[in-house]
Design a protein around this motif. Structure first.
Motif, PDB file in Angstrom:
ATOM      1  N   VAL A 191     -66.561  80.072  31.633  1.00 30.65           N
ATOM      2  CA  VAL A 191     -66.784  78.781  30.989  1.00 30.65           C
ATOM      3  C   VAL A 191     -67.921  78.969  29.997  1.00 30.65           C
ATOM      4  CG1 VAL A 191     -67.526  76.388  31.289  1.00 30.65           C
ATOM      5  CG2 VAL A 191     -65.974  77.439  32.958  1.00 30.65           C
ATOM      6  N   LYS A 192     -67.682  78.580  28.742  1.00 28.71           N
ATOM      7  CA  LYS A 192     -68.738  78.670  27.737  1.00 28.71           C
ATOM      8  C   LYS A 192     -69.155  77.269  27.310  1.00 28.71           C
ATOM      9  CE  LYS A 192     -70.069  80.438  23.232  1.00 28.71           C
ATOM     10  NZ  LYS A 192     -69.640  81.120  21.986  1.00 28.71           N
ATOM     11  N   ILE A 193     -70.467  77.060  27.274  1.00 29.76           N
ATOM     12  CA  ILE A 193     -70.997  75.769  26.868  1.00 29.76           C
ATOM     13  C   ILE A 193     -71.991  75.971  25.729  1.00 29.76           C
ATOM     14  CG2 ILE A 193     -72.837  75.796  28.629  1.00 29.76           C
ATOM     15  CD1 ILE A 193     -72.268  72.731  28.909  1.00 29.76           C
ATOM     16  N   TYR A 194     -71.944  75.068  24.758  1.00 32.81           N
ATOM     17  CA  TYR A 194     -72.859  75.132  23.615  1.00 32.81           C
ATOM     18  C   TYR A 194     -74.090  74.289  23.930  1.00 32.81           C
ATOM     19  CZ  TYR A 194     -69.287  77.582  21.047  1.00 32.81           C
ATOM     20  OH  TYR A 194     -68.373  78.538  20.643  1.00 32.81           O
ATOM     21  N   ALA A 195     -75.120  74.956  24.451  1.00 32.76           N
ATOM     22  CA  ALA A 195     -76.330  74.247  24.869  1.00 32.76           C
ATOM     23  C   ALA A 195     -77.169  73.799  23.676  1.00 32.76           C
ATOM     24  CB  ALA A 195     -77.171  75.126  25.792  1.00 32.76           C
ATOM     25  N   THR A 196     -77.040  74.503  22.562  1.00 28.75           N
ATOM     26  CA  THR A 196     -77.625  74.036  21.302  1.00 28.75           C
ATOM     27  C   THR A 196     -76.544  74.096  20.242  1.00 28.75           C
ATOM     28  OG1 THR A 196     -78.355  76.204  20.479  1.00 28.75           O
ATOM     29  CG2 THR A 196     -79.885  75.017  21.914  1.00 28.75           C
ATOM     30  N   SER A 197     -76.807  73.434  19.123  1.00 25.44           N
ATOM     31  CA  SER A 197     -75.863  73.479  18.015  1.00 25.44           C
ATOM     32  C   SER A 197     -76.100  74.729  17.186  1.00 25.44           C
ATOM     33  CB  SER A 197     -75.990  72.210  17.163  1.00 25.44           C
ATOM     34  OG  SER A 197     -74.920  72.139  16.236  1.00 25.44           O
ATOM     35  N   THR A 198     -75.486  74.787  16.037  1.00 25.97           N
ATOM     36  CA  THR A 198     -75.487  75.972  15.203  1.00 25.97           C
ATOM     37  C   THR A 198     -76.631  75.970  14.196  1.00 25.97           C
ATOM     38  OG1 THR A 198     -74.054  77.342  13.831  1.00 25.97           O
ATOM     39  CG2 THR A 198     -73.941  74.974  13.484  1.00 25.97           C
ATOM     40  N   ARG A 199     -76.670  76.981  13.325  1.00 27.81           N
ATOM     41  CA  ARG A 199     -77.779  77.129  12.386  1.00 27.81           C
ATOM     42  C   ARG A 199     -77.916  75.936  11.441  1.00 27.81           C
ATOM     43  NH1 ARG A 199     -78.075  82.841   9.363  1.00 27.81           N
ATOM     44  NH2 ARG A 199     -75.862  82.467   9.111  1.00 27.81           N
ATOM     45  N   LYS A 200     -76.804  75.341  11.049  1.00 26.45           N
ATOM     46  CA  LYS A 200     -76.905  74.247  10.076  1.00 26.45           C
ATOM     47  C   LYS A 200     -77.586  73.015  10.664  1.00 26.45           C
ATOM     48  CE  LYS A 200     -72.104  72.712  10.855  1.00 26.45           C
ATOM     49  NZ  LYS A 200     -70.772  72.613  10.221  1.00 26.45           N
ATOM     50  N   ASP A 201     -77.736  72.974  11.987  1.00 21.20           N
ATOM     51  CA  ASP A 201     -78.420  71.848  12.624  1.00 21.20           C
ATOM     52  C   ASP A 201     -79.843  72.193  13.057  1.00 21.20           C
ATOM     53  OD1 ASP A 201     -76.294  70.053  12.367  1.00 21.20           O
ATOM     54  OD2 ASP A 201     -75.318  70.830  14.162  1.00 21.20           O
ATOM     55  N   VAL A 202     -80.319  73.387  12.702  1.00 15.33           N
ATOM     56  CA  VAL A 202     -81.700  73.763  13.014  1.00 15.33           C
ATOM     57  C   VAL A 202     -82.639  73.112  11.997  1.00 15.33           C
ATOM     58  CG1 VAL A 202     -83.338  75.686  13.098  1.00 15.33           C
ATOM     59  CG2 VAL A 202     -81.064  75.948  14.089  1.00 15.33           C
ATOM     60  N   GLU A 203     -83.695  72.466  12.486  1.00 22.13           N
ATOM     61  CA  GLU A 203     -84.695  71.859  11.599  1.00 22.13           C
ATOM     62  C   GLU A 203     -85.342  72.975  10.784  1.00 22.13           C
ATOM     63  OE1 GLU A 203     -87.968  70.655   9.702  1.00 22.13           O
ATOM     64  OE2 GLU A 203     -88.323  71.864  11.504  1.00 22.13           O
ATOM     65  N   PRO A 204     -85.286  72.918   9.444  1.00 19.79           N
ATOM     66  CA  PRO A 204     -85.630  74.078   8.628  1.00 19.79           C
ATOM     67  C   PRO A 204     -87.106  74.458   8.592  1.00 19.79           C
ATOM     68  CG  PRO A 204     -85.128  72.192   7.237  1.00 19.79           C
ATOM     69  CD  PRO A 204     -84.774  71.797   8.629  1.00 19.79           C
ATOM     70  N   GLU A 205     -88.008  73.527   8.805  1.00 16.80           N
ATOM     71  CA  GLU A 205     -89.429  73.859   8.713  1.00 16.80           C
ATOM     72  C   GLU A 205     -89.946  74.489   9.995  1.00 16.80           C
ATOM     73  OE1 GLU A 205     -91.106  73.792   5.918  1.00 16.80           O
ATOM     74  OE2 GLU A 205     -89.279  73.062   4.941  1.00 16.80           O
ATOM     75  N   GLU A 206     -89.730  73.805  11.120  1.00 12.77           N
ATOM     76  CA  GLU A 206     -90.234  74.274  12.412  1.00 12.77           C
ATOM     77  C   GLU A 206     -89.220  75.143  13.150  1.00 12.77           C
ATOM     78  OE1 GLU A 206     -93.335  73.792  13.346  1.00 12.77           O
ATOM     79  OE2 GLU A 206     -93.671  72.671  11.493  1.00 12.77           O
ATOM     80  N   LEU A 207     -88.036  75.292  12.568  1.00 12.63           N
ATOM     81  CA  LEU A 207     -86.946  76.035  13.221  1.00 12.63           C
ATOM     82  C   LEU A 207     -86.689  75.492  14.626  1.00 12.63           C
ATOM     83  CD1 LEU A 207     -87.610  79.741  12.099  1.00 12.63           C
ATOM     84  CD2 LEU A 207     -86.148  78.008  11.043  1.00 12.63           C
ATOM     85  N   GLU A 208     -86.534  74.197  14.688  1.00 17.36           N
ATOM     86  CA  GLU A 208     -86.278  73.509  15.954  1.00 17.36           C
ATOM     87  C   GLU A 208     -84.776  73.333  16.124  1.00 17.36           C
ATOM     88  OE1 GLU A 208     -87.501  71.661  19.498  1.00 17.36           O
ATOM     89  OE2 GLU A 208     -88.908  72.265  17.941  1.00 17.36           O
ATOM     90  N   PRO A 209     -84.153  73.961  17.137  1.00 15.03           N
ATOM     91  CA  PRO A 209     -82.707  73.815  17.324  1.00 15.03           C
ATOM     92  C   PRO A 209     -82.343  72.445  17.882  1.00 15.03           C
ATOM     93  CG  PRO A 209     -83.632  75.166  19.071  1.00 15.03           C
ATOM     94  CD  PRO A 209     -84.756  74.876  18.127  1.00 15.03           C
TER      95      PRO A 209
END
Length: 417
Positions: A191-209
């Motif tokens: 079973v695979k679960i996406y616990a965080t989203s992908t790179r396009k949803d990472v906050e660009p300044e603080e790199l917050e997923p």
């Protein structure tokens, strides 16, 4: 005498056992009925000998994170669903699986079918039946995400078309449990679960997923998967999503480019396996954001090595061209991992991840006769893994550049009739 009732031996000038780190000079691996019998100095007198000459013989490799049904162009505009049929993509997967086997991967865990519904289970089963060549496969089916999260159909697509998302999308605990059960029903090994989203949803300044599930959500997935004797893999970049995945009890954390010191310490505490897949991001550096992202990944990996995190080999191949998987080894060593430990990550550790210790990635008696031979000494020069000249899976030869088995053609793999 039938082939399966007799022994044969694969002889090499050097045999590497990753488990012990030992080399056996001018040795042979004795094989019978698709399994390893022993490693010996001299082959049995009545054994057919397959001689790979001056190559280094070692166990076949295991890639713990593949996407056999994905190609790089499927991840950019326009989405693959608009111009590729499911049938066409399965055919692409057949080619990818054969390519993986020929370069030395005799086992693989495929971690999401990328919208080719049932394609991964079909590929796995066709390989197991001997219809097509490829690695031994375990598959994670569709994967689980949230509405508007990772694996959503590209934002540029007209929503009025109502195209299906790329994973099973859930938004409540009940939906989550039902989706786990549905994926088990259609044949998922993991079973695979996406616990965080992908790179396009990472906050660009603080790199917050962007985290997608709570610890309680993931614990419920792990518990439900366990009922069916399945393990859970979590796509997670770092911070809240990674913490939820680790503390929720997943067996493997995938990617982890933005893991913090706290995340790594928690992984160490819980004994979570990490499959870093660094090459996929390293190969796709186009912006300053991408370069900062990759630098964070490098730092996390180096710190993980210092802490002794259990690192298993995985590539995320499909997001980059099939056939380039060995570049992951180069990057791991470049970032400080010893070549032998990199090899162990794709043999000993990978086998543990899949709960197949002593079965794959091994020279142990009783293990599958999955063997490769490379030009050079990969325990000292990891680049030798890019020079594969011989591949055997289950006692059958899939590649032999030395042409040493010409006198034993029955040892060569043939498609099942």
């Amino acid at each position: 005498m039938p082939l399966n009732d007799r022994q044969f031996a694969v002889r090499a000038s050097r045999v590497l056992d990753p488990a012990s780190g030992e080399y056996y000079e001018n040795a042979a691996v004795v094989v019978a009925d698709g399994r390893i019998v022993s490693v010996v100095d001299t082959p049995p007198a009545d054994a057919e000998v397959v001689d790979v000459g001056g190559l280094t013989l070692m166990p076949g490799l295991v890639d713990c994170h593949t996407h056999m049904l994905l190609r790089p162009e499927d991840q950019v505009w326009p989405p693959a669903i608009l111009f590729k049929t499911q049938v066409y993509r399965v055919i692409e997967g057949v080619a990818a699986a054969e390519r993986a086997l020929r370069i030395g991967f005799t086992s693989a865990r495929d971690t999401d079918n990328e919208q080719v519904w049932h394609g991964d289970t079909a590929l796995r089963d066709a390989i197991e039946a001997g219809i097509i060549p490829g690695p031994r496969m375990e598959v994670a089916s569709d994967g689980i995400s949230i509405t508007g999260g990772d694996m959503r159909i590209d934002d540029k697509v007209n929503p009025e078309l109502d195209l299906p998302d790329v994973a099973g999308m859930v938004d409540t605990r009940d939906e989550l449990i039902k989706e786990v059960r549905r994926q088990i029903k259609i044949g998922a090994d993991w079973v695979k679960i996406y616990a965080t989203s992908t790179r396009k949803d990472v906050e660009p300044e603080e790199l917050e997923p962007l985290h997608q599930f709570t610890e309680e959500d993931i614990a419920a997935v792990v518990a439900e998967a366990k009922r069916y004797r399945r393990d859970v893999a979590a796509h997670a970049y770092g911070k809240d999503g990674a913490q939820a995945a680790i503390r929720g009890g997943v067996r493997t954390l995938e990617h982890g480019p933005l893991l913090t010191e706290e995340d790594l310490q928690t992984m160490l505490e819980f004994g979570t396996f990490w499959v870093p897949t660094m090459g996929t991001y390293y190969k796709r550096q186009h912006t300053e954001f991408d370069r900062r992202f990759v630098k964070r990944h490098e730092g996390a990996f180096k710190r993980g090595l210092e802490l002794g995190i259990k690192i298993a080999f995985g590539t995320d191949v499909g997001s980059f061209p099939h056939g380039e998987q060995m570049d992951e080894f180069s990057l791991m060593v470049q970032y400080g991992m010893k070549p032998l430990d990199a090899i162990r990550s794709a043999t000993v550790v990978a086998a543990e991840v899949l709960r197949k210790e002593g079965q794959i990635g091994t020279l142990a008696a009783g293990g599958h006769a999955d063997l490769i031979a490379v030009d050079g000494d990969p325990g000292r020069d990891i680049e030798a893994l890019k020079r594969v000249g011989f591949v055997m899976k289950g006692g059958l030869v899939h590649r032999d550049d030395v042409a040493a088995t010409a006198k034993a053609p029955e040892l060569r793999w043939q498609p099942a009739r």
